[in-house]
Structure formats: C-alpha cells, structure tokens
Scaffold this motif. Structure first.
Motif, PDB file in Angstrom:
ATOM      1  N   ALA A 139       0.979  -1.536   0.105  1.00 14.06           N
ATOM      2  CA  ALA A 139       0.237  -0.158  -0.275  1.00 14.06           C
ATOM      3  C   ALA A 139       0.654   1.317  -0.229  1.00 14.06           C
ATOM      4  CB  ALA A 139      -1.007   0.089   1.189  1.00 14.06           C
ATOM      5  N   VAL A 140       2.002   1.053   0.731  1.00 11.72           N
ATOM      6  CA  VAL A 140       2.739   2.043   1.043  1.00 11.72           C
ATOM      7  C   VAL A 140       3.448   2.746  -0.564  1.00 11.72           C
ATOM      8  CG1 VAL A 140       5.241   3.465   1.955  1.00 11.72           C
ATOM      9  CG2 VAL A 140       3.016   2.393   3.322  1.00 11.72           C
ATOM     10  N   LEU A 141       3.942   1.608  -1.213  1.00 10.97           N
ATOM     11  CA  LEU A 141       4.542   1.730  -2.264  1.00 10.97           C
ATOM     12  C   LEU A 141       3.612   2.069  -3.442  1.00 10.97           C
ATOM     13  CD1 LEU A 141       7.173  -1.838  -2.586  1.00 10.97           C
ATOM     14  CD2 LEU A 141       7.563   1.067  -2.171  1.00 10.97           C
ATOM     15  N   ALA A 142       2.110   1.588  -3.264  1.00  8.42           N
ATOM     16  CA  ALA A 142       0.830   2.079  -4.500  1.00  8.42           C
ATOM     17  C   ALA A 142       0.580   3.437  -4.504  1.00  8.42           C
ATOM     18  CB  ALA A 142       0.127   0.896  -4.326  1.00  8.42           C
ATOM     19  N   CYS A 143       1.215   3.879  -3.047  1.00  9.78           N
ATOM     20  CA  CYS A 143       0.647   5.535  -3.210  1.00  9.78           C
ATOM     21  C   CYS A 143       2.092   6.720  -3.376  1.00  9.78           C
ATOM     22  CB  CYS A 143       0.631   5.571  -1.289  1.00  9.78           C
ATOM     23  SG  CYS A 143      -0.294   5.101  -0.471  1.00  9.78           S
ATOM     24  N   THR A 144       3.142   5.277  -3.544  1.00 12.03           N
ATOM     25  CA  THR A 144       4.149   6.647  -4.012  1.00 12.03           C
ATOM     26  C   THR A 144       3.878   6.582  -5.981  1.00 12.03           C
ATOM     27  OG1 THR A 144       5.442   4.160  -4.597  1.00 12.03           O
ATOM     28  CG2 THR A 144       6.053   6.047  -2.225  1.00 12.03           C
ATOM     29  N   LEU A 145       2.717   6.160  -6.778  1.00 10.73           N
ATOM     30  CA  LEU A 145       2.557   6.343  -7.862  1.00 10.73           C
ATOM     31  C   LEU A 145       1.319   7.369  -8.225  1.00 10.73           C
ATOM     32  CD1 LEU A 145       2.610   2.577  -8.830  1.00 10.73           C
ATOM     33  CD2 LEU A 145       4.640   4.032  -9.128  1.00 10.73           C
ATOM     34  N   ALA A 146       1.138   7.914  -9.163  1.00  9.19           N
ATOM     35  CA  ALA A 146       0.407   8.763  -9.247  1.00  9.19           C
ATOM     36  C   ALA A 146      -1.148   7.952  -8.786  1.00  9.19           C
ATOM     37  CB  ALA A 146       0.388   9.372  -9.983  1.00  9.19           C
ATOM     38  N   LEU A 147      -2.043   8.526  -7.937  1.00 10.14           N
ATOM     39  CA  LEU A 147      -3.131   7.251  -7.432  1.00 10.14           C
ATOM     40  C   LEU A 147      -4.147   8.055  -8.767  1.00 10.14           C
ATOM     41  CD1 LEU A 147      -3.581   7.564  -3.915  1.00 10.14           C
ATOM     42  CD2 LEU A 147      -2.945   5.753  -5.316  1.00 10.14           C
ATOM     43  N   GLY A 148      -3.946   9.127  -9.353  1.00  7.81           N
ATOM     44  CA  GLY A 148      -5.077   9.638  -9.753  1.00  7.81           C
ATOM     45  C   GLY A 148      -6.534  10.377  -9.391  1.00  7.81           C
ATOM     46  N   GLY A 176      -1.737   3.867  -9.555  1.00  7.68           N
ATOM     47  CA  GLY A 176      -1.039   3.479  -7.805  1.00  7.68           C
ATOM     48  C   GLY A 176      -2.957   3.100  -7.149  1.00  7.68           C
ATOM     49  N   LEU A 177      -3.930   3.255  -8.465  1.00 10.05           N
ATOM     50  CA  LEU A 177      -5.053   2.580  -7.264  1.00 10.05           C
ATOM     51  C   LEU A 177      -5.058   1.874  -7.465  1.00 10.05           C
ATOM     52  CD1 LEU A 177      -7.814   5.133  -6.460  1.00 10.05           C
ATOM     53  CD2 LEU A 177      -8.630   4.639  -8.981  1.00 10.05           C
ATOM     54  N   TRP A 178      -5.522   1.194  -8.530  1.00  8.48           N
ATOM     55  CA  TRP A 178      -5.576   0.067  -8.309  1.00  8.48           C
ATOM     56  C   TRP A 178      -5.052  -1.105  -7.460  1.00  8.48           C
ATOM     57  CZ3 TRP A 178     -10.269  -3.154  -9.156  1.00  8.48           C
ATOM     58  CH2 TRP A 178      -9.656  -3.636  -9.603  1.00  8.48           C
ATOM     59  N   PRO A 179      -3.213  -0.881  -7.847  1.00  3.79           N
ATOM     60  CA  PRO A 179      -2.642  -1.618  -6.392  1.00  3.79           C
ATOM     61  C   PRO A 179      -2.925  -1.563  -5.264  1.00  3.79           C
ATOM     62  CG  PRO A 179      -1.057  -0.511  -7.909  1.00  3.79           C
ATOM     63  CD  PRO A 179      -2.709  -0.464  -8.579  1.00  3.79           C
ATOM     64  N   LEU A 180      -3.139   0.409  -5.335  1.00  2.88           N
ATOM     65  CA  LEU A 180      -4.208   0.136  -3.297  1.00  2.88           C
ATOM     66  C   LEU A 180      -5.259  -0.204  -2.954  1.00  2.88           C
ATOM     67  CD1 LEU A 180      -2.730   2.741  -1.268  1.00  2.88           C
ATOM     68  CD2 LEU A 180      -4.479   3.984  -2.053  1.00  2.88           C
TER      69      LEU A 180
END
Lengths: 504, 161
Positions: B34-43, B51-55
């Motif tokens: 979840a932390v790594l996903a947040c480092t990507l753009a969530l849009g 990052g939204l889907w992995p989150l």
C-alpha cells in the motif's frame, strides 16, 4: 455451425493434431493415475512446451491432458482408495468398496462409460451453447467484463476448497502481483525496482509453474512414501447389463449437472462430482447403500467431472473468462500464443474453436478405447517411485521455464513461487484463487479503469447497464449468502459448545 | 501431518504465535504494498492513476490479513517434519543449480542435479542414480536444445552435441 464443425473436423483429423490428442489424453491418464502430480501441476509444467506448437495444437494437447486426467484419476481411486486428482475423491467412496467386493472391473468399466457419455454430451452442449453465448457477449463493454472478472474471482474464492478468508487473501495477493510491471493505460513502471526482467510483469508461466508444479514437487518430496501395492484383482472390465441399467440414470443426471456446473465460474471437477454424488444419494431408493458399494456412486460423479471439464471451455472460449484454475492455465497458454480469447474467437479463429471441439470428441473416443483394455498397464505405473518422478519433474520445470523467455531470472521466480506454493500448502492456503486473480487481474483493472474513464468517474456505470448490474447482483448474492452461512455455522458451533456434556 | 485434536485444544503460547506468522507476513506485505502504491500517482475517479489499482488490491489484502490474524485455525497447519529438512536441501540444490546452469550449460548442471536428487531423495543406488541422471540430462538436452531449439547457455559440450 455446420461449416464450423466441418472445419473443426478437418483440423482435428490432421495427422499432427491426432497425435497431440493422443499424447494429451495418454499423458492425462498417466498423471491421473500417478498420485502426486495432478492435472493442474502437469499443465503448468507443460506450458513452456506449448510454445513450440501452434495455438490450436497447444490447446488440443492441454485439453486432452485435462479430460484425460479425469479418466485416469478413477483407476487409483477404485483400486487403492488413492485419488490421482482431486475430482476423483468422491469415486473412492463407492468405487473402492466395489473393488473390495470383487467388482473392480465393472466399477472401472462404468466409470469409463460414464466419463465418455459425460464428455460427449458436454461437447454437444458446448457446440449448441458457445456460439449463442458468443453472440450475446459481442455487445459486452468494459463494465460487463469488469463485473464478469470480479464474479469469476469471487466464485473461485467462495466455492473453491479451503477457507473463504484465506482464499480472499490469496486473491488479493494475486491482484497485487498482477499489477507488477508496466501500467496498462499510462505505461508507468510499477514495482519493478529497475529490474528489466520485471518490466513486462511477472511471467505467468513462472508463477503458475512455481505455485503448482514446484510447490507440488516439494510437498511430495516432504511426504514421499513408498508406492502402494494393488490388491484388488481386475477381471472382466465390461459391466453387466444390470450394471448398465442401474447406472444409466446416474450417468444422464451426472452429465447434465457436470455440464451446468462446468460453465459456472468457480465450478469444476471437484464440485460437480460432489454435487452429483449428493444428487444420486438423494434420488436413490436405498440411500443406505451409498458408501458401501453403490455403482451409481461411481457412475454419476465420474460422468459429472468429465462433463464439467469439457463445458468449462465455454466461458473461456466465448467470454475470455476462465472459470477455474486449470482453464486459467489454458487461458495463459492462449495469451502466450498471442490469442486473446473472447466473443470474436469463434469468428476470428474458427479453426481453433472448432478444432478444439472436434478434438474433444476424438479424445473421448480414444480414452474409452484405451481405458478399458489398458487398465492393467496403467496400474503398473504406480510402481514408479515418487522420488524418481519428482527428480525428473524438477529438472524439466527448471529448463522448461527458462525456455519461455530464455531468461535465468524466470528460474529464480519459479523457485521463489515454488517455495511459496509449498509453504501455502502447509498452511492450507489455496494457490487457485491467487493464480486466477493473477490471470484476471489485468483484465479487471483495465476494464475498471476504462469504465471509469467512460463514465467520467461515476461508478453508476456498473449498475446502470442491465448486464453488468445483473452480474453485480449475483456477486452481491454470493457474498451475502456466504457471510450468512458462515454466521449460521458459527452460531450453531457456539450453541453446541454451550450444551452441557453428559457426565459419565 | 495434521495436528491432532489434543495438540489443537490448548496449544502452548509459542505455537499459538506461530499460527499467526502467515497472516502477519501477509499483513506486512499488504502494508508495504500500500505504501509503495501511494508513491505512484493515484489519480482521481475520472482518470485513475497507476497507483490506484495496486492500492485497492493491497487495501483488500491488509483488511483480510488483519481479520485472519484473529480467526486463524491451528488445525489448518501441517507440522514441520523430518521431510521438511529434505525440502530445505532440495531448495538449496536448486539454488546451486541455477548459476551452474548459467555457466556450464544444461548437460553438466542437469546431470549433477538429477544425480543428487536420485541418490539422496529417491535413495537409488549410486550406479543406478548416475546412469539415470546421465540419460535424463542427455534426453533433456536433445529435447530442449536440439529439437525445440532453446538457446540454453552453451557451456562445455564434451564433443557430444
């Protein structure tokens, strides 16, 4: 449809494809007989070999292994009470009892005839239903596919073996692992940590071979036992007229039930054979005979598991949604070949669709012809020691996974997932939901995001379209029913605990 | 070997903790993901980012793993046995095989892996293990390299192929 059938027959009757059907069903029977490596593990191990084949031959070979293993699993279930694959567990209940009473031959004969009838009836159903389903599915857009993928994953989570929570956990892991690599819409690299081999994501073959193949090999290595000796004598495999008369109804009901369950996401051999056994017990005049050697207890489940293995191709080949784990592997094999299954497959690649259908008929005829006379030969296979089998299977796996991308990185991936698969088995986590979510994850994500783009960010799009709304209602029903069932079970368990135990 | 009811009814504290390791590892994995996903753009909902889907997936993992932490059934776990050590040795042998395969090719590496597994895990006699391993390695070399044309690392071929 007639044109299609003729195309299929000409494809399936080519010398090469006849050979692949034969190799597939023989291999399927052998692994069905050998306890240890089930059809899922074997198909996973053979995925790299299909690289060298054209798409039609590859699917013909893998389908042959799948339904061949359903036939083969019966032999050890009846003779040794040792199911070669999970769907044959039910056959041990009455099949082994029949063998103990000296009726091993008729039990095996009826199982083969039931499997044949189930397979053929199911292929007929496939021919009639698949084009119809494909026509309906042509109108599907991303919201429908997102809902269908979600339903597929959820049903495997809820109907699969093991705990629902653990299955859900594995599905979440599968969805996350599927997101490793390039983002399907923006092209951004996700969780690759600069490793070039991860740019295209984790290789499906390496993940599947690791979890199912290497995981199974390591588990067998830990629990390797000496082969059991066959005590029951097999004489006269041809069932009597009375056996046939007694089993006819069970075969018919089993075939129908297996066909329906096979089409449903989450269905498959195990559920269909269990359901058929329950139905036979319910309709029997004397249910007390079940578990003590009722021939219907062999005929029904065997017909059902073979029927389901053929009908499960319908959702895969018409919607592009694999309904169970074995079909998820076959879906992976198609993707590797550059073929994306979906509603257009029947029109775009008629030789593949109809060729596979026709090969199923030929394969079932071959299995019936081989099964009965060769039972003795197959039983001798049981003398192969697990230790030798796993040694060769391991080396084939390692070299096989390398051959997919000629990348040593994949061997490390297969080993890592193998250890994970073994640990999961020890802790009772099923790999099935993980692999299915891993396969369907990219489709689910892409369709979800496309739907959100289409609707300008409103989730209403999923409920305002009748088909996706209908599918989501089924999803909701599955969740509500399973939660209600779990709560009821927990309450009754608590009530049982509260009841005072009588003092002695 | 599944645990017997006696083992399960009142497991010692250490073993009870051991049953939580699986869900705990999954929970940690979910949090890291979840932390790594947040480092990507969530849009945003209109235009979801990478990052939204992995989150969403890692959020589901965290929620279910947290639930499992309290609901885990000890009867689900198989015990470590003497066979477990065999698995450890088997994994180490594959770890040794991989660089060997990379530098010496399929024949020597495959032969050594097969010979080791056949001698120590299948408990075949040394001579039979060596013969089986040599035949197995040659057959695989023929199938994968000569027939399927897989470009395995060359290594020494001993003038055979």
């Amino acid at each position: 449809m007639l044109d299609g059938l003729l195309t299929g027959l000409s494809v399936a009757f080519s010398l090469t494809n006849l050979l692949y059907v034969l190799v597939g069903v023989l291999l399927g029977m052998i692994i069905g007989v050998l306890p240890g490596l089930g059809p899922t593990a074997t198909i996973a191990l053979l995925l790299p070999i299909t690289y060298a084949l054209d798409s039609t031959s590859a699917i013909i070979l893998l389908a042959g292994i799948y339904y061949g293993s359903m036939y083969g699993g019966t032999i050890t279930s009846v003779l040794l009470r040792l199911p070669g694959e999970a769907a044959s567990v039910v056959t041990t209940f009455d099949g082994y009892q029949l063998a103990q009473q000296g009726h091993a031959g008729p039990a095996l004969g009826i199982a083969a005839i039931g499997s044949f009838a189930g397979g053929i009836l199911s292929v007929l159903g496939l021919v009639l239903l698949a084009p119809l389903m494909a026509t309906v599915a042509v109108g599907f857009a991303p919201p429908e596919y997102a809902a269908l993928s979600l339903l597929g994953i959820l049903l495997v989570v809820y109907l699969g073996q093991g705990s629902v929570l653990k299955n859900l956990c594995m599905a979440a892991v599968g969805l996350f692992l599927a997101s490793v690599g390039q983002d399907p819409i923006t092209g951004t690299q996700r969780f690759t940590f600069g490793e070039v081999s991860l740019f295209d994501g984790l290789d499906f073959v390496a993940v599947a071979m690791g979890l199912f193949g290497v995981g199974e090999i390591l588990y067998n290595l830990e629990n390797s036992e000496r082969g059991q000796q066959v005590k029951a004598k097999i004489k006269n495999v041809w069932p009597s007229r009375r056996d046939l008369r007694d089993s006819a109804g069970a075969i018919g009901r089993g075939s129908l039930l297996g066909f329906v369950i096979g089409v449903l996401p989450g269905g498959g051999g195990v559920i269909s054979s269990l359901a058929s056994y329950a139905v036979e017990k319910r309709v029997a005049k004397d249910p007390g005979r079940f578990g003590k050697g009722a021939i219907q207890g062999v005929a029904g489940p065997e017909s059902a598991n073979n029927a389901s293995s053929s009908s499960s191709f319908i959702p895969l080949l018409t919607l592009g949604i694999p309904p169970n784990v074995v079909l998820a592997l076959i879906y992976g094999a198609l993707l590797i070949q550059g073929v994306t299954p979906g509603p257009d497959l029947i029109t775009d690649k008629p030789e593949l669709f109809w060729g596979v259908v026709a090969s199923m008929v030929i394969g079932n005829v071959m299995l019936l012809a081989l099964n009965l006379p060769l039972v003795g030969v197959f039983v001798r296979l049981l003398k192969v020691r697990t230790g030798i089998l796993v040694a060769f299977a391991m080396l084939v796996t390692l070299v096989g996974v390398f051959s997919v991308s000629n990348d040593v990185f994949d061997i490390w991936v297969v080993l890592a997932f193998g250890v994970l698969g073994w640990l999961m088995r020890k802790a009772n986590f099923e790999p099935g939901p993980l692999v299915l979510a891993f396969v369907l994850g990219p489709l689910l994500e892409k369709c979800f995001r496309q739907s959100m783009l289409m609707s300008g960010g409103s989730p209403d799009i999923f409920v305002s379209r009748p088909v996706s709304a209908g599918i989501l209602v089924v999803v909701a029903l599955v969740v509500v029913l399973s939660v209600a069932g779990a709560l009821r079970r927990r309450r009754s368990a608590r009530d049982d605990e509260r009841e005072p135990t009588p003092s002695r | 070997m599944p645990l017997s009811p006696d083992d399960v009814s009142d497991p010692p504290v250490r073993r009870r903790l051991a049953y939580r390791i699986g869900p705990l590892v999954l929970l940690c994995l979910g949090i890291v993901a979840a932390v790594l996903a947040c480092t990507l753009a969530l849009g945003e909902a209109r235009r979801p980012g990478p990052g939204l889907w992995p989150l969403l997936a890692s959020g589901l993992l965290v929620a279910v793993a947290a639930l499992l932490l309290f609901r885990e059934d000890p009867a689900d776990y198989e015990r470590w046995t003497r066979g477990t050590a065999r698995v450890g040795v088997a994994v180490l042998s594959v770890v040794a095989f991989i660089p060997l395969f990379q530098f010496t090719g399929l024949l020597p590496a495959g032969f050594l892996l097969l010979a080791f597994w056949l001698r120590f895990f299948a408990r075949e006699r040394l001579f039979k293990a060596l013969i089986l391993a040599a035949s197995g390695a040659v057959v695989l070399q023929l199938v994968f390299v000569e027939v399927l044309g897989v470009p395995v690392p060359a290594g020494p071929r001993f003038g055979l192929f």
